[in-house]
Structures are given as structure tokens and as C-alpha cells.
Design a protein around this motif. Structure first.
Motif, short mmCIF file in Angstrom:
data_model
loop_
_atom_site.label_atom_id
_atom_site.label_comp_id
_atom_site.label_asym_id
_atom_site.label_seq_id
_atom_site.Cartn_x
_atom_site.Cartn_y
_atom_site.Cartn_z
N UNK A 1 0.81 -1.22 0.00
CA UNK A 1 0.00 0.00 0.00
C UNK A 1 0.85 1.27 0.00
N UNK A 2 1.90 1.27 0.79
CA UNK A 2 2.67 2.51 0.99
C UNK A 2 4.11 2.44 0.50
N UNK A 3 4.54 1.29 -0.01
CA UNK A 3 5.94 1.14 -0.37
C UNK A 3 6.43 2.12 -1.42
N UNK A 4 5.65 2.31 -2.47
CA UNK A 4 6.06 3.24 -3.53
C UNK A 4 6.09 4.67 -3.00
N UNK A 5 5.12 5.01 -2.16
CA UNK A 5 5.11 6.33 -1.53
C UNK A 5 6.37 6.50 -0.67
N UNK A 6 6.71 5.48 0.08
CA UNK A 6 7.88 5.56 0.95
C UNK A 6 9.16 5.75 0.16
N UNK A 7 9.25 5.10 -0.99
CA UNK A 7 10.44 5.23 -1.83
C UNK A 7 10.58 6.66 -2.36
N UNK A 8 9.45 7.30 -2.66
CA UNK A 8 9.48 8.66 -3.21
C UNK A 8 9.75 9.71 -2.14
N UNK A 9 9.23 9.48 -0.94
CA UNK A 9 9.24 10.53 0.09
C UNK A 9 10.24 10.29 1.22
N UNK A 10 10.60 9.04 1.46
CA UNK A 10 11.43 8.73 2.61
C UNK A 10 10.66 8.68 3.92
N UNK A 11 9.33 8.74 3.83
CA UNK A 11 8.51 8.64 5.04
C UNK A 11 8.69 7.27 5.69
N UNK A 12 8.39 7.18 6.97
CA UNK A 12 8.41 5.91 7.69
C UNK A 12 7.03 5.27 7.61
N UNK A 13 6.99 3.98 7.27
CA UNK A 13 5.74 3.24 7.32
C UNK A 13 5.62 2.66 8.73
N UNK A 14 4.72 3.20 9.51
CA UNK A 14 4.51 2.76 10.89
C UNK A 14 3.19 2.00 10.96
N UNK A 15 3.23 0.83 11.55
CA UNK A 15 2.00 0.05 11.67
C UNK A 15 2.09 -0.85 12.90
N UNK A 16 0.98 -1.46 13.24
CA UNK A 16 0.92 -2.33 14.40
C UNK A 16 0.09 -3.56 14.04
N UNK A 17 -0.30 -4.31 15.05
CA UNK A 17 -1.17 -5.47 14.87
C UNK A 17 -1.98 -5.58 16.15
N UNK A 18 -2.62 -6.68 16.34
CA UNK A 18 -3.30 -6.90 17.62
C UNK A 18 -2.31 -7.29 18.71
N UNK A 19 -1.04 -7.42 18.34
CA UNK A 19 0.02 -7.66 19.31
C UNK A 19 0.53 -6.30 19.83
N UNK A 20 1.22 -6.30 20.97
CA UNK A 20 1.76 -5.04 21.50
C UNK A 20 3.08 -4.67 20.82
#
Length: 394
Positions: A135-154
Motif C-alpha cells: 500500500x505505501x511502499x512506492x510512496x515511501x520510496x518517493x518521500x522517505x517517510x516511515x511506514x509505521x503500523x501495528x497489529x493486535x500484538x503489542x
């Protein structure tokens, strides 16, 4: 007394819903049963060990003369995550569960990350690691933003392309975020670096350069007691990360389950007095969370196929212990771990009159058994199984 104990955790290989599974939303879960129902495979070596004696499992019988001791264990700690399960195996009772973030992380924390790293953030939601990179990989490559995500785990996970944010920088970022998330307001069990490669959403793949940054255990574990007593504690796979090196005397990194088995075989050729402690993560990370019962079954078969190699390396004064840290039923709803009992299989290097052990009310029976075996003082809520597995020595 065993000179060496080889402890293998089959990450997430649960064997049926615990008595309190309803409190965790996991009524009716059964990782092993449902996996084998969905994609039958033969597990002859685990069958010989008595896995099919613990509970009725598709395709597995219960041999009259099992090749190992067998039982199941329940978890007392308030959680169903990797850290809680492993820490309980090592003797702790985690009474306050780690925080989870089903709606993403609070903006206050994200602002701290932005300020500390100089990078913006995308994602910030529970997601599959592979899907959020698509979903965000191409955006991250262009911008250098960090893809931050979680799960139902801590957990707080940070994904970045290795060509955009080099590994050293990603690891430094995760170390900074780890420091931020020891604050009780933002407490998470692990911060995980999730690097990936590829040039488009069609071929992004996560690399084997994952790195976990865990909290230090909340108390003294049996690993600390072993180290203090002069015994060896050889961590294989992500064990060193789970315990943040506490109580570890040597650490061996692995890439996947197969590599983990290879590394264990190498460790078994070494001279040491203490324990080796291996986590096989693929069951959980690649197949449980992704709800892939076929892959899960095939991974079980791959482990079963290699079990004779491990057995062949056992010395007369060795003990092999196989268990799990929680469930992750790949046929269940969502992508979370499941609150399940876990199997316990124990095989000695010498001959024994193998058979059933009492069921354990806590994973910490393993810690108590290790402590009694090595004659070290260690206080835990677990009760040792040492006498049960040594009283019939031949």
C-alpha cells in the motif's frame, strides 16, 4: 541431571483453546487441529513423540510406546504475545498485559517520532506487514517517510526500503522509538525494524534483516540464574531480542526456520554446560498472522522431517524440550494470536520409559525444571517436572 538442555519454541503452535480463551475472544481456536484439517500432512516423528496423545489431531495417532514424554501447558500471564509467552517459559508471570493499539498510535507519540527522526509517517494502523508495504511502499520510496503500523500484538513496526533508509539508520530510528515506548503512556512490547526491497508494489519483499527491540524482562528469569551460576545460555534466533540479551551468554542469529534448525545442529556439536534456546518464528510470522493454513502445515512437516537430525545429535546427558509460546490459528478470524494451550514434548538422550506427564498450569514449569536440573536457586511460580522425567532412568 542433564548437562545440556535444548529448548525449542515452535512459535504459535498452539494445541487448543485455553479455559479462559473466551476472555481473549478466542473460543474454539485450535492451531494444530484446524491447520491439519485444512491441509493434511504426515508428521510421523512428532507422532512418535506423542503429539497425537496430547489431543486428537487429524492424521496423528497415539503410539503405545511413545519416544518422548508429552503433556500440555496453560498460560497464566495476562497476554498471548511472544514476549509474554517466552518470559513465562523462563519463569515470569506477567500480570499486567502490554498495551495494544487497534486504532493506531496516538498523535503525541507520532509527533515525537517525527521530531526525533526528521521524517514523516504514513500508515499508522493495524495491518499485515506485506499488505502495508504494498500500500505505501512506492510512496515511501518517493518521500522517505516511515511506514509505521501495528497489529493486535503489542508491537510498533517500522518498514522502510533498504535503498531509501539504510539499515543502520533504520535500526537507529527503532532504537530511538524503543526509548520513547518505555513510557507507560505508550508502552509496547517490541519495536520491530521491517526492511524491504523491490521496485514496485508488485515485487516488494521483506528482507531477513528484521530486528526486534524488546523491553527488558520485568523480573529475574531462569536465564539470569543460569548465567549467574556459570552455565551457558545460547540464544538462537530471536531469543536474544526477546530477552534483550539479559541472561544470554551467546547469541546466534538465524534467517528462517530452516536456518534455525541448521544453527541448532551446529550448537549441538559444541561443548557447553547449560541450555540452547531456539525460536522458530516462521509458523507465526509467515503463516499464522497471514492466515495461511497450507503454509503452516508445510512448515510443520518441514520441522518434522528434520526432527530425526536433532535426535541423532542428542548425547546421553542431553534433554530436548519442544513447546510453543501461544497459538495463532490460521483458520480463525482476524490476524491476531490465539489464547491456547501449548504442547510439551521432552526427550532425553538416554533411554527412558516415556509416556504422559501431568498437564502444567503455567509455562513456567519449564523454568522450574531447568533450575532443578542444574541445581540452581530460582524462585518461580512454576513447579518442576524434573523428577517425573528422571525417575524411570534405565
Amino acid at each position: 541431571m542433564f548437562k545440556r538442555i535444548h529448548l525449542i519454541v515452535l512459535d504459535s503452535v498452539g494445541i487448543g483453546a485455553q479455559h479462559d480463551a473466551a476472555e481473549f475472544g478466542d473460543t474454539g481456536t485450535h492451531t494444530l487441529k484446524h491447520t491439519l484439517e485444512s491441509h493434511p500432512v504426515e508428521l510421523p516423528n512428532l507422532e512418535k513423540f506423542g503429539l497425537g496423545c496430547i489431543d486428537t489431531l487429524p492424521g496423528l495417532g497415539c503410539p503405545d510406546t511413545p519416544h518422548a514424554f508429552y503433556s500440555k501447558m496453560s498460560e497464566v500471564s495476562q497476554g498471548k504475545d511472544t514476549m509474554t509467552g517466552h518470559w513465562e517459559i523462563a519463569g515470569l508471570n506477567i500480570k499486567k498485559p502490554f498495551k495494544v493499539y487497534p486504532d493506531g498510535f496516538p498523535e503525541e507519540l507520532l509527533d515525537r517520532i517525527r521530531e526525533a527522526t526528521g521524517r514523516d509517517i504514513v500508515g499508522n494502523k493495524p495491518a499485515s506487514g506485506t499488505e502495508i508495504i504494498k500500500e505505501y511502499g512506492e510512496h515511501q520510496m518517493k518521500t522517505g517517510d516511515l511506514i509505521v503500523y501495528t497489529s493486535n500484538d503489542p508491537v510498533l513496526q517500522i518498514a522502510a526500503h533498504e535503498d531509501v533508509i539504510p539499515l543502520d539508520e533504520l535500526y537507529t530510528i527503532c532504537e530511538k522509538v524503543r526509548a520513547m515506548t518505555t513510557d507507560p503512556d505508550f508502552l509496547v512490547g517490541r519495536v520491530i525494524a521491517r526492511p524491504y526491497v523491490g521496485d514496485s508494489s508488485e515485487n516488494f519483499t521483506r528482507t531477513e534483516n528484521r530486528h526486534d527491540y524488546a523491553l527488558e524482562p520485568f523480573g529475574r528469569t531462569v536465564l539470569n540464574a543460569l548465567e549467574d551460576n556459570g552455565n551457558d545460555v545460547i540464544a538462537i534466533g530471536k531469543i536474544n531480542d526477546i530477552f534483550t540479551g539479559s541472561g544470554i551468554t551467546d547469541s546466534v542469529r538465524t534467517k528462517n526456520n530452516e536456518d534455525g534448525m541448521d544453527k541448532l545442529l551446529e550448537v549441538m556439536d559444541r561443548e557447553f554446560n547449560g541450555i540452547s534456546f531456539l525460536n522458530l518464528v516462521d509458523f507465526d510470522a509467515l503463516y499464522g498472522h497471514r492466515r495461511n493454513p497450507e503454509g503452516y502445515s508445510n512448515a510443520l512437516k518441514a520441522f518434522d522431517d528434520r526432527l530425526p537430525e536433532i535426535v541423532s545429535k542428542l548425547r546421553e546427558d542431553d534433554l530436548l524440550v519442544i513447546t510453543a509460546d501461544h497459538g495463532n490459528d490460521p483458520t480463525y478470524t482476524g490476524t491476531d494470536h490465539t489464547r491456547e494451550n501449548v504442547p510439551l514434548l521432552m526427550k532425553a538422550g538416554g533411554e527412558r520409559a516415556y509416556g504422559p506427564l501431568r498437564d502444567s498450569d503455567t509455562f513456567s514449569d519449564i523454568a522450574a525444571t531447568i533450575a532443578e536440573n542444574f541445581e540452581i536457586e530460582y524462585d518461580t511460580h512454576g513447579e518442576s517436572l524434573f523428577k517425573e522425567i528422571t525417575e524411570d532412568e534405565e
